[in-house]
Scaffold this motif. Structure first.
Motif, short mmCIF file in Angstrom:
data_model
loop_
_atom_site.label_atom_id
_atom_site.label_comp_id
_atom_site.label_asym_id
_atom_site.label_seq_id
_atom_site.Cartn_x
_atom_site.Cartn_y
_atom_site.Cartn_z
N ARG A 341 8.97 -29.18 25.96
CA ARG A 341 8.18 -30.07 26.81
C ARG A 341 8.88 -31.39 27.11
NH1 ARG A 341 2.40 -28.71 23.94
NH2 ARG A 341 2.17 -26.62 24.86
N SER A 347 8.66 -29.27 32.28
CA SER A 347 7.42 -29.98 31.97
C SER A 347 7.12 -30.99 33.07
CB SER A 347 7.53 -30.69 30.62
OG SER A 347 6.47 -31.60 30.44
N LYS A 348 6.06 -30.75 33.82
CA LYS A 348 5.68 -31.67 34.89
C LYS A 348 5.31 -33.04 34.32
CE LYS A 348 2.37 -32.27 38.68
NZ LYS A 348 1.19 -31.69 39.38
N ALA A 349 4.60 -33.06 33.20
CA ALA A 349 4.16 -34.33 32.61
C ALA A 349 5.36 -35.18 32.19
CB ALA A 349 3.26 -34.06 31.41
N PHE A 350 6.35 -34.54 31.58
CA PHE A 350 7.54 -35.27 31.15
C PHE A 350 8.33 -35.77 32.36
CE2 PHE A 350 12.00 -35.55 29.76
CZ PHE A 350 11.88 -36.36 28.64
N GLU A 352 7.29 -36.42 35.44
CA GLU A 352 6.61 -37.50 36.15
C GLU A 352 6.66 -38.81 35.36
OE1 GLU A 352 2.71 -36.08 37.11
OE2 GLU A 352 3.42 -34.95 38.87
N ALA A 353 6.56 -38.71 34.05
CA ALA A 353 6.67 -39.93 33.23
C ALA A 353 8.07 -40.52 33.34
CB ALA A 353 6.33 -39.61 31.78
N GLU A 361 5.56 -42.87 27.39
CA GLU A 361 4.87 -41.59 27.53
C GLU A 361 5.82 -40.44 27.22
OE1 GLU A 361 2.02 -38.71 28.20
OE2 GLU A 361 1.83 -40.88 27.85
N CYS A 362 7.09 -40.57 27.62
CA CYS A 362 8.09 -39.55 27.29
C CYS A 362 8.21 -39.40 25.77
CB CYS A 362 9.45 -39.91 27.89
SG CYS A 362 9.52 -39.84 29.69
N ILE A 365 5.21 -37.56 24.36
CA ILE A 365 5.31 -36.11 24.57
C ILE A 365 6.20 -35.49 23.49
CG2 ILE A 365 6.21 -34.33 26.12
CD1 ILE A 365 5.33 -36.17 28.46
#
Length: 418
Positions: A341, A347-350, A352-353, A361-362, A365
């Motif tokens: 992740r 990982s889209k969340a990673f 985008e952060a 935020e990274c 995660i």
């Protein structure tokens, strides 16, 4: 035929000298303005101003029977000399220190005497961002180059507190010996505090995996504690490291008095402890650090001089390491789990952060991956249009100190991996 240190290292117990600083403190006639050139605490300047004193200290340890003496170069490194504003004298002082030790050792013909080129950690740690890794490595290479010219037999990287600093010194030593086309063993002693870890929190297993992968000839412990506190760490090295294990403890834990630090362990106590380590852990190199004197070394020579290294059957473990701990590749109950992740492509969340510059935020995660049971983390920052080198530098350094797990560097670009 001349005996080289590599001919006896790991076969015969080698006994190194004791403390340099402790001995220099006994020379009460050394002047701050003259001998130290106004550089209070810079013992290495004495290589230029008082080579007679440094040579005399070496001879006292050689008279005690030491097989190896360390050059007075512990502080001839980038960070230490920068504090005195004399970085330009690094090579001069390093070569002078090596030549003084070489000349002293060569005066003794009763048995082979070896010169260890001492490299200290300095006062700036690359893991904490105090100094750039490449800058530190290149300065260490200048030091080793100079010490090779001065006639050292091996490089001793000691009192290592930061594994990244130790790696810089090892790589520098390997480059220097390659350029000089000499066979030069590289010995590394890390410092484990009374907390049970190195200064930055590294366990002995992390140090072993990191340094073993670099192919060093010896791993051991020095400074910070007396021998009693080293026992379990030496046991781990003895069981897992296939080459030479070393110990150079202080003369016990320091006791603070009105006159400064006092080291309570006498020669008998040090010899008793190291004798047990020789028997139980098969040590190949012993000596002393802070507070040890020629009396300590003489008793070590009297008891153990010329002794064969005790046999052992180490079982190296295939593992990877973070700054903090080692993780075996073979898991007892499962497969090795790589957390994906922290991969910008998976990982889209990673992603985008990262794109938003939200590095906290990274890191969160990554920490979540650790809590969820990952054994190692995959770090991939490759994304079209981004400066991958800058992204990797920022995120790798953050994750290295924010998460205890080892990191798998993942990229299609060599410069990003570099």
């Amino acid at each position: 035929m001349v005996t080289r240190i590599q001919d006896v290292l790991g076969k015969q117990v080698l006994i190194a000298d004791g403390a340099m600083g402790t001995m220099l403190q006994s020379y009460t006639d050394l002047t701050l303005d003259g001998d130290f050139q106004g550089l209070e605490g810079c013992n290495e300047i004495l290589n230029a101003t008082r080579p007679d004193v440094i040579g005399e200290v070496h001879r006292v340890y050689l008279d005690a029977g030491a097989d190896c003496i360390e050059t007075n170069t512990f502080g001839t490194n980038l960070a230490a000399l920068r504090e005195y504003d004399i970085v330009e004298r690094l090579e001069e002082l390093a070569e002078a220190g090596a030549r003084i030790a070489r000349a002293a050792a060569d005066e003794y013909t009763d048995k082979p005497r070896f010169v260890l080129g001492a490299i200290g950690p300095g006062t700036k740690l690359p893991t904490l961002g105090h100094v750039r890794f490449a800058e530190l490595r290149d300065a260490y290479q200048l030091q080793v180059d100079a010490m090779i010219r001065g006639g050292i037999d091996a490089v001793l990287i000691e009192t290592a507190q930061d594994l990244l600093q130790a790696k810089a010194a090892v790589i520098a030593a390997k480059r220097a010996r390659a350029e000089a086309d000499v066979e030069l063993p590289i010995l590394v002693n890390v410092t484990v505090e009374t907390t049970g870890t190195m200064l930055l929190g590294s366990e002995i297993g992390a140090a072993l995996i990191t340094l073993d992968a670099l192919g060093v000839d010896s791993i051991g412990l020095n400074c910070a504690t007396g021998p009693a506190e080293m026992s379990e760490h030496l046991r781990h090295l003895s069981r897992r490291f296939g080459r030479v294990v070393a110990a150079m403890p202080n003369a016990g834990l320091p006791e603070l008095t009105a006159d400064g630090a006092v080291y309570p362990l006498g020669a008998e106590g040090l010899a008793d402890a190291l004798g047990t380590f020789l028997d139980d852990y098969g040590l190949g190199l012993i000596g002393g650090c802070c507070g040890t004197t020629p009396e300590h070394i003489k008793l070590l020579v009297d008891r153990f001089g010329g002794r064969d290294v005790a046999p052992r059957e180490p079982q190296p473990e295939e593992a990877v390491s973070s700054l903090y701990l080692d993780v075996p590749l073979g898991q007892d109950t499962s497969y090795l789990s790589i957390g994906e992740r922290t991969n910008a492509n998976g990982s889209k969340a990673f992603r985008e952060a990262m794109l938003a510059g939200n590095l906290d935020e990274c890191v969160e995660i990554a920490k979540a991956q650790a809590r969820d049971g990952a054994h190692v983390l995959d770090l991939c920052i490759d994304y079209v249009g981004r400066d991958g080198v800058a992204d990797m530098e920022e995120l790798a350094s953050r994750l290295a100190t924010s998460v205890t797990l080892p990191i798998v560097l993942d990229s299609t670009e060599p410069e990003v991996l570099r």
